[in-house]
Design a protein around this motif. Structure first.
Motif, PDB file in Angstrom:
ATOM      1  N   LEU A  90      73.845  92.904 -60.137  1.00 37.29           N
ATOM      2  CA  LEU A  90      72.813  93.178 -59.148  1.00 37.29           C
ATOM      3  C   LEU A  90      71.880  94.298 -59.601  1.00 37.29           C
ATOM      4  O   LEU A  90      70.656  94.195 -59.488  1.00 37.29           O
ATOM      5  N   ASP A 133      69.732  93.178 -62.961  1.00 37.82           N
ATOM      6  CA  ASP A 133      68.721  92.140 -62.781  1.00 37.82           C
ATOM      7  C   ASP A 133      67.814  92.407 -61.588  1.00 37.82           C
ATOM      8  O   ASP A 133      66.648  92.014 -61.584  1.00 37.82           O
ATOM      9  N   TRP A 165      69.221  88.595 -56.908  1.00 40.43           N
ATOM     10  CA  TRP A 165      70.489  87.908 -56.665  1.00 40.43           C
ATOM     11  C   TRP A 165      70.199  86.500 -56.173  1.00 40.43           C
ATOM     12  O   TRP A 165      69.456  86.297 -55.193  1.00 40.43           O
ATOM     13  N   TRP A 192      75.046  83.659 -52.785  1.00 40.63           N
ATOM     14  CA  TRP A 192      76.460  83.280 -52.894  1.00 40.63           C
ATOM     15  C   TRP A 192      76.594  81.849 -53.391  1.00 40.63           C
ATOM     16  O   TRP A 192      75.785  80.971 -53.071  1.00 40.63           O
ATOM     17  N   SER A 248      80.702  81.276 -58.099  1.00 39.79           N
ATOM     18  CA  SER A 248      80.144  82.499 -58.703  1.00 39.79           C
ATOM     19  C   SER A 248      81.162  83.639 -58.686  1.00 39.79           C
ATOM     20  O   SER A 248      81.870  83.854 -57.697  1.00 39.79           O
TER      21      SER A 248
END
Length: 341
Positions: free
Chosen positions: A130, A133, A136, A139, A143
């Motif tokens: 998180l 990058d 996000w 979910w 993952s």
């Protein structure tokens, strides 16, 4: 018995409350720069002093002990471990050594449990994904899949105060407790933990999913988790070390993780004399290893208790009493020889 206020050299900065208390009780000289002192720096700073307050980063070997001013009769270590001090050389020279045991137990056990969770649940990797990058995708059922702790087997090497505290925490998380230790623990310890004692470390590491190191560094425990024992561990198992780096063959650990035999490791201590092993750093960047900065005992409460213990040891010694946390070499018994008084 000493009539004057003891003069002490403190090699690293300590919590403000401890430094202030030391200043009221002793003539205190603190390394204000808070950097590692060389042997020459230590010897120069000890001129006219009675006590050296050392830490684990100070190398107090036989050569340095032989150079100590005759006024120095006590090395009061700020820390539990004393493998940076040549205890035999100090004993032979009549210099008393003390440490600060017990106060680190709960904090170190907490850190071991945190690292045990971080490895299979990929906590660091999830955070870095998180932060790095900044985006996000959301979910997903597949993952960041990790592994459940409950039902796994934990092998504790060294079931002393810290090892027992780790076992208590791990039991609450549903881990099955196994341990190897110099002495078997009594039923009052084993039974509540449902702990299995192994007299053969080779056999234990073959049977568990996580090996956690909690034994002091001695001649006998150097590389106790050797290349051979790492090879014996289950494929996909983990190593946790919050004790001393010398307990683990670090190069062999890197080999075992790179080859895919071990799933990973969490290390609060590691070889750093010439910088962190680049291969170890690469594994950390690949999220196969979790590295923390020797933080297991790094709570304000622990550091203050350590400082208070150092003060108690100094006052007892300077008042002519046996300090409560004296460290003796193997095989030494009876009252201390004070050859320098």
């Amino acid at each position: 018995m000493v009539s004057h206020k003891p003069h002490i050299l403190v090699t690293r900065r300590l919590p403000e409350t401890i430094e202030a208390r030391m200043a009221t009780l002793f003539e205190t000289h603190v390394n204000e720069d808070d950097v590692n002192l060389t042997g020459d720096d230590i010897i120069g700073g000890l001129e006219g002093k009675d006590v050296l307050v050392s830490s684990i980063t100070d190398r107090i070997d036989a050569r340095l002990i032989a150079r100590l001013p005759r006024s120095v009769r006590l090395i009061a270590q700020f820390g539990n471990g004393v493998d940076n001090i040549d205890i035999e050389a100090a004993w032979a020279a009549g210099v008393t050594v003390t440490n600060t045991p017990s106060v680190l137990t709960e904090d170190t056990a907490d850190m071991a449990m945190v690292l045990m969770l971080a490895l299979p649940r990929r906590l660091v990797e999830g955070t870095q994904m998180l932060v790095r990058d900044g985006v996000w995708a959301g979910w997903s059922p597949t993952s960041m899949l990790g592994h459940r702790l409950r039902g796994k087997a934990l092998g504790i090497v060294g079931m002393g105060r810290i090892g027992t505290a780790v076992a208590q925490r791990a039991k609450a998380f549903g881990l099955n407790i196994h341990y190897f230790s110099r002495n078997r623990r009594p039923p009052g310890v084993e039974t509540p933990l449902e702990a299995t004692y192994w007299h053969d470390l080779d056999a234990m590491v073959e049977a568990v999913d996580i090996v956690s190191l909690h034994t002091p560094h001695t001649r006998e425990t150097f590389h106790i988790l050797s290349a051979d024992r790492l090879r014996r561990m289950k494929k996909g198992s983990f190593v946790v070390n919050v004790s001393r780096p010398e307990l683990l063959d670090e190069a062999a650990l890197v080999d075992a993780i790179e080859s895919g035999h071990l799933a990973g490791a969490a290390l609060d201590v590691f070889e750093n004399r010439h910088g962190i092993n680049p291969r170890l750093l690469a594994l950390a960047e690949a999220n196969k290893v979790v590295l923390t900065a020797h933080m297991a005992s790094a709570t304000l409460e622990a550091r203050i208790e350590m400082g208070e213990t150092v003060i108690v040891n100094i006052r007892a010694f300077m008042d002519g009493h046996q300090p409560p946390h004296r460290v003796l070499p193997d095989g030494a018994h009876g009252a201390a020889r004070n050859l320098r008084s």
